[in-house]
Structure formats: structure tokens, C-alpha cells
Design an enzyme around this catalytic site. Sequence first.
Site, PDB file in Angstrom:
ATOM      1  N   GLY A  45       8.662  -6.908  -0.752  1.00 39.47           N
ATOM      2  CA  GLY A  45       8.636  -7.981  -1.658  1.00 39.47           C
ATOM      3  C   GLY A  45       7.985  -9.484  -1.574  1.00 39.47           C
ATOM      4  O   GLY A  45       7.425  -9.306  -0.441  1.00 39.47           O
ATOM      5  N   SER A  61      -1.718 -14.189   1.405  1.00 40.33           N
ATOM      6  CA  SER A  61      -2.565 -13.106   1.765  1.00 40.33           C
ATOM      7  C   SER A  61      -3.612 -13.192   0.913  1.00 40.33           C
ATOM      8  O   SER A  61      -3.461 -12.889  -0.476  1.00 40.33           O
ATOM      9  CB  SER A  61      -1.533 -11.970   1.159  1.00 40.33           C
ATOM     10  OG  SER A  61      -0.362 -11.781   2.215  1.00 40.33           O
ATOM     11  N   LEU A  62      -4.810 -13.604   1.355  1.00 38.40           N
ATOM     12  CA  LEU A  62      -5.977 -13.587   0.541  1.00 38.40           C
ATOM     13  C   LEU A  62      -6.678 -12.391   0.337  1.00 38.40           C
ATOM     14  O   LEU A  62      -7.086 -11.769  -0.760  1.00 38.40           O
ATOM     15  CB  LEU A  62      -6.959 -14.877   1.356  1.00 38.40           C
ATOM     16  CG  LEU A  62      -8.027 -15.295   0.266  1.00 38.40           C
ATOM     17  CD1 LEU A  62      -7.421 -16.112  -0.753  1.00 38.40           C
ATOM     18  CD2 LEU A  62      -8.949 -16.044   1.070  1.00 38.40           C
ATOM     19  N   HIS A  63      -7.010 -11.820   1.577  1.00 37.03           N
ATOM     20  CA  HIS A  63      -7.854 -10.421   1.491  1.00 37.03           C
ATOM     21  C   HIS A  63      -8.916 -10.328   0.920  1.00 37.03           C
ATOM     22  O   HIS A  63      -9.319  -9.269   0.999  1.00 37.03           O
ATOM     23  CB  HIS A  63      -6.634  -9.295   1.055  1.00 37.03           C
ATOM     24  CG  HIS A  63      -5.235  -9.412   1.612  1.00 37.03           C
ATOM     25  ND1 HIS A  63      -4.999 -10.054   2.977  1.00 37.03           N
ATOM     26  CD2 HIS A  63      -4.132  -8.885   1.288  1.00 37.03           C
ATOM     27  CE1 HIS A  63      -3.634  -9.960   3.080  1.00 37.03           C
ATOM     28  NE2 HIS A  63      -3.157  -9.226   2.246  1.00 37.03           N
ATOM     29  N   CYS A 120       2.907  -3.886   9.175  1.00 40.07           N
ATOM     30  CA  CYS A 120       2.577  -4.523   8.029  1.00 40.07           C
ATOM     31  C   CYS A 120       2.227  -3.719   6.892  1.00 40.07           C
ATOM     32  O   CYS A 120       1.364  -2.804   6.989  1.00 40.07           O
ATOM     33  CB  CYS A 120       1.668  -5.658   8.227  1.00 40.07           C
ATOM     34  SG  CYS A 120       2.303  -7.253   8.121  1.00 40.07           S
ATOM     35  N   ASN A 141      -3.523  -1.066   7.975  1.00 35.60           N
ATOM     36  CA  ASN A 141      -2.626  -0.159   8.557  1.00 35.60           C
ATOM     37  C   ASN A 141      -2.534   1.048   7.379  1.00 35.60           C
ATOM     38  O   ASN A 141      -2.343   0.742   6.451  1.00 35.60           O
ATOM     39  CB  ASN A 141      -1.082  -0.453   8.774  1.00 35.60           C
ATOM     40  CG  ASN A 141      -0.974  -1.811   9.833  1.00 35.60           C
ATOM     41  OD1 ASN A 141      -1.701  -1.293  10.670  1.00 35.60           O
ATOM     42  ND2 ASN A 141      -0.341  -2.690   9.539  1.00 35.60           N
ATOM     43  N   CYS A 181      -0.583  -1.408  -0.209  1.00 29.72           N
ATOM     44  CA  CYS A 181       0.735  -1.650   0.193  1.00 29.72           C
ATOM     45  C   CYS A 181       1.836  -0.415  -0.194  1.00 29.72           C
ATOM     46  O   CYS A 181       1.802  -0.167  -1.177  1.00 29.72           O
ATOM     47  CB  CYS A 181       1.231  -3.142  -0.095  1.00 29.72           C
ATOM     48  SG  CYS A 181       2.952  -3.526   0.336  1.00 29.72           S
ATOM     49  N   SER A 199       5.360 -15.547   3.551  1.00 27.41           N
ATOM     50  CA  SER A 199       4.046 -14.938   3.042  1.00 27.41           C
ATOM     51  C   SER A 199       4.009 -14.702   1.754  1.00 27.41           C
ATOM     52  O   SER A 199       5.007 -13.965   1.116  1.00 27.41           O
ATOM     53  CB  SER A 199       3.784 -13.705   4.020  1.00 27.41           C
ATOM     54  OG  SER A 199       2.463 -13.221   3.709  1.00 27.41           O
TER      55      SER A 199
END
Length: 341
Positions: free
Chosen positions: A159, A212-214, A331, A288, A119, A189
Site C-alpha cells: 500500500g 521512492s524515487l527510483h 521489499c 528483488n 512491485c 515510505s
Amino acid sequence: MQILTGLSQKEIEKITDELHQSKFRARQIHNWIYLKSAKSIDDMTDLSKDFREELKKIAKVSDVKIKVKQESVDGTLKYLLEYPDGECVETVLMRFDNRANLTACVSSQIGCAVNCAFCATGKRGFIRNLDYKEIVEQVLTIQRDTGLKVTNVVFMGQGEPLLNLDNVLKAMKIFNESLQIGQRRITVSTSGIIPGINQLAEIDMQSTLAISLHAPNHDIRKQIMPVENKYNILDLKSALKNYIAKTGRRITIEYLLIENLNDTFDCAKELAHYLHDLKCNINLIPYNSVEYNDFKKPSNSSVMKFKCLLEHSGKKVTVRLERGADIDAACGQLKGKYLQI
Ligand code: SAH
Ligand code: SF4
């Protein structure tokens, strides 16, 4: 000087009282701010000129500046907003051609302490929390600038909202009561901050909680999300079960797909198992691209394969459309002005 954006009807009444005006005037001002997107007190044409002059001496609509505005080929708008202390934050408006929805993607903090590996916001570190008025300003700035009415809000900008929960909850109340955005049209989220999830369970939040497990397990998750070391995936599951039991709400599981890291057949199987007894929808997010990391976006066919495998487990699975990638508004790409990576 009072800033009118972010004030409740009651707080505006204090100002009108001071100026010896009726509560009806407060109602008019409130509607101008939230529903008619007035840019200045002079726009409030159903107030007398004398009253407007008095009001202008002690109040103004907003103190936020649009520093940069970019429009994507797909219609997505990205704004860089500047607050009076010089700090900037990004906010995005997404429009989907086939729907009447106008979704604002708002930021809850300047920077972020959670520092997920994929991120751009995390790379900047944490600068400060936004207060609730600064969060509300983001949606109102969009409304004032476009003349359009925002219908949905997602806390998916910069954030971690659950590390600034008091302000996020106050902003949500204003979105709901003053901007008349239904609670169910608001999504919060989180990277999985368990104390915040427990607090939301207690207040019986009726907005959507997105997680947000990911990753399907501890080992993969901790490679990409340092928060896993503090709030691990098993404790997270207990917190989510408790949240669902208390609120009766279905949650959204966000799952970022990164090639060869968490997009394999085994990952899909393990994820389906982890989620099997959770009332949830799944939203797959193809990664992304962000500069200076080695992650890769998976091919469309592997996204579709992953989706099918999960659908077999009986869950509703959607793939998030990428919006605004050409202006770095997708995102995880929001980073504010000062970041140089
Ligand atoms: N801090 C919160 C909300 C903001 S991030 C959270 O992490 O949930 C909003 C979403 O964008 C999260 O699901 C986040 O994991 C995802 N995201 C971050 N970086 C991304 C990237 N490079 N590509 C796709 N999604 C990303
Ligand atoms: Fe923070 Fe969310 Fe980015 Fe992680 S993904 S660094 S929690 S903004």
C-alpha cells in the site's frame, strides 16, 4: 463486542467507567495490550477474576487471525493476517543479528492503486484502505506471537501510506504514545504523493520520510512508476525542499536499482545532480525478483560502483540488505493471498 487493540487509554477508561472500575484499571489494561502483549483478557492476571469475567462479556483483545506464518533462514518472519471481513494483509518482522532493533514492516492498504511496474502489491490493484486499528494490529500481532518488543516501524509493506494518511497518522500516534516507539524510529515510505508530503510538512512530522524515487529523470521514472504522470519529479523536488525547510528533517531517498534501466553511470550523475541541494541520505535497493516481469537485479559490483559515484557527491549512501527473500518477504514481494501472477 469492543476490540481493545487500537484503543487509547482514554477510550479504555470509557469501558472501565461503564463497568464501575477505576482509571487505574484502564491503565493496567492499556499496559497489558501494548507493553505486555496479552493475548486474551484472561492473561491480565492483575485484574480480579470477577472483573475479567465482566470485561470478557463486552470486549476482547483482537479480532485478527494469523493465517500463515513463515520464517526465513535469516530470521525474518512473514505473517499473513486475516481481518474479520476476510481480507488479508502481510506484515514482516526483520531482525538484524548485530543490532537490538526489531523492525516491523507494516502495510497501510490492501493492494495498491499506484501500480509500479516492479512491485507485486501493485499487480493486485487497490482493494481497500486499512483503518488505523488494523495497522496497529499488525505490530501487536507480531508482539503477541513472538513475545518480543518491536522497536522500529517502517511503512514499507503493502500500500501507499500517503493515500491513507489519516489512518497512518492515527496509527503512528498509537505506536508513539501507547507502544512507546520513538517518532524517529518510525519511517513512512511514499511513491511521491505530493499533497500528502505537503500535509506532513504542515504537521511538522518528526518521523522519517522516505521517498521512492527510483529514477533520476522524468522519462525513466514514468516507465516504471505511473505516479510520475500525476506528480512529476520536478514538482516532487519542490515539495521535498518545502518539507525539509518546514520540518528541519533529513529525508531518505530510496533508489531501486534495475539492471540497464537506471543503474548506469549517467543515471548516477544525473541523480547526484537532482539531489545535490536536498538534505538527504540515499538508500539503494537492489531489485528483488517478482514473477512475470523482465527486470533484472544488477550485479553486486555495479551496485557498488553506483554507490561510490553517489558518495563522491558527498551524500551518505547505504545499500539495503535483502531480508526474507526465500519466503517472498523482501521489499516489493508482498502480495497478499489472492494474487495469482
Ligand atoms: N508504497 C510505498 C511503500 C511500500 S513499498 C512506496 O512505494 O514507497 C516499499 C519499498 O519497496 C518502496 O521503496 C518500493 O519502491 C520498494 N519495492 C517495490 N517493489 C520492489 C522490488 N521488486 N524490489 C525491491 N524493492 C521494491
Ligand atoms: Fe504501491 Fe509502493 Fe508497490 Fe508502488 S511500490 S505499487 S506505491 S506499494
